[in-house]
Design an enzyme around this catalytic site. Sequence first.
Site, short mmCIF file in Angstrom:
data_model
loop_
_atom_site.label_atom_id
_atom_site.label_comp_id
_atom_site.label_asym_id
_atom_site.label_seq_id
_atom_site.Cartn_x
_atom_site.Cartn_y
_atom_site.Cartn_z
CB THR A 7 3.16 -4.76 11.37
OG1 THR A 7 3.28 -3.36 11.69
CG2 THR A 7 2.23 -5.42 12.38
N GLY B 269 7.32 -7.04 5.96
CA GLY B 269 7.21 -5.66 6.41
C GLY B 269 7.44 -5.50 7.90
CE LYS C 16 -2.96 2.06 4.05
NZ LYS C 16 -2.43 0.69 3.95
CE1 TYR D 4 -0.41 5.24 3.37
CE2 TYR D 4 -1.91 5.85 5.15
CZ TYR D 4 -0.92 5.02 4.64
OH TYR D 4 -0.44 3.99 5.40
N GLY E 154 1.32 -3.38 2.30
CA GLY E 154 1.18 -1.95 2.07
C GLY E 154 2.48 -1.30 1.66
NE ARG F 241 8.52 3.44 5.01
CZ ARG F 241 7.33 2.88 5.18
NH1 ARG F 241 6.44 3.44 5.99
NH2 ARG F 241 7.01 1.76 4.52
CG LEU G 67 2.60 1.00 12.21
CD1 LEU G 67 2.53 0.11 10.97
CD2 LEU G 67 2.10 0.26 13.43
#
Length: 231
Positions: free
Chosen positions: A12, A10, A126, A122, A71, A157, A149
Site C-alpha cells: 500500500t 510496501g 494491532k 496479530y 508492518g 505470500r 489487501l
Amino acid sequence: MNVLLLGATGLTGRHCLEGLLALPEVSRVTTVTRQPLDHHHPKLKAVVADFEHLESVASHFEVDALVCCLGTTLKQAGSRQRFRRVDHDYCLHAAKLGRARGAKAFLLMSAVGASRRSPVFYNRVKGQIQDAIAALGYPQFSIYQPGLLLGERQQHRRGEAALATVMPTLNRLMVGPLSAYRGIESSRVAQAMVNEVRALDPAALKQADPQVVIRRHEDVLALACAAPLVD
C-alpha cells in the site's frame, strides 16, 4: 502541507507515495526507510534510518501529517517479539516523534478485527498500537482497517496468493457485518488515504479536539471514490 510516509516500499505504501507526490496540496513528502528508496521526485525527501534509533532522524518528523503503512507478518518477522517490535514499537515511536514536533494528523494502516482484547495475537497487537497512538492526542487520528489487501507484492505470500484467487467469489458472499472482511485492492486503500490527506486543513486542526476515526471496508471504498484511483 508536509507529509511523512512510513512503509513506502510496501504494497500500500508504494501507491501512497505516488499519490501523495501527485497532490498539489502537498509540498514535500518525506519517507523514512531502512534501505535507500529507488524513487526520485522534486518533492521527495528520502531518509534512510535505523528504526531502532529513529530519534537520530527526529528533525524529519516536523510535518503536518504522518501516514503509516509500516508492518510485517509473523512469518516474515520470525517471532512474535520481532513482529511486535515492527508493528507496535516502531509505529508508536514514530507517532510520538511526530506529535512532539507538532504533527496534526496520523493515518494508520491497521487491520480488520484489530482489538487489544482479541485472542488472536496479530489482531491484539494491532489493537494495542491503535490505542497507544490514540492516547497521544492527535487532532485527527484515522485508523484504516481493511480486509485482505490485494495486489502485486514484492515478496510472494503463497497463502494470500491462493486466497486472492477466490476472493471475488468470497466477497459476494460476505454481506452485512461480514462485509468488513472483504478483500480490497491496495491501490484503493492508498487512494483513500491520499484523499484524506488532501482534505486535511492543518490550520483548522490546531484548534480541533482530538478525534479517532475508524475506516472499514465500505468507508475506505467511499473515500477512495472521491478521486480516480492511484495508478
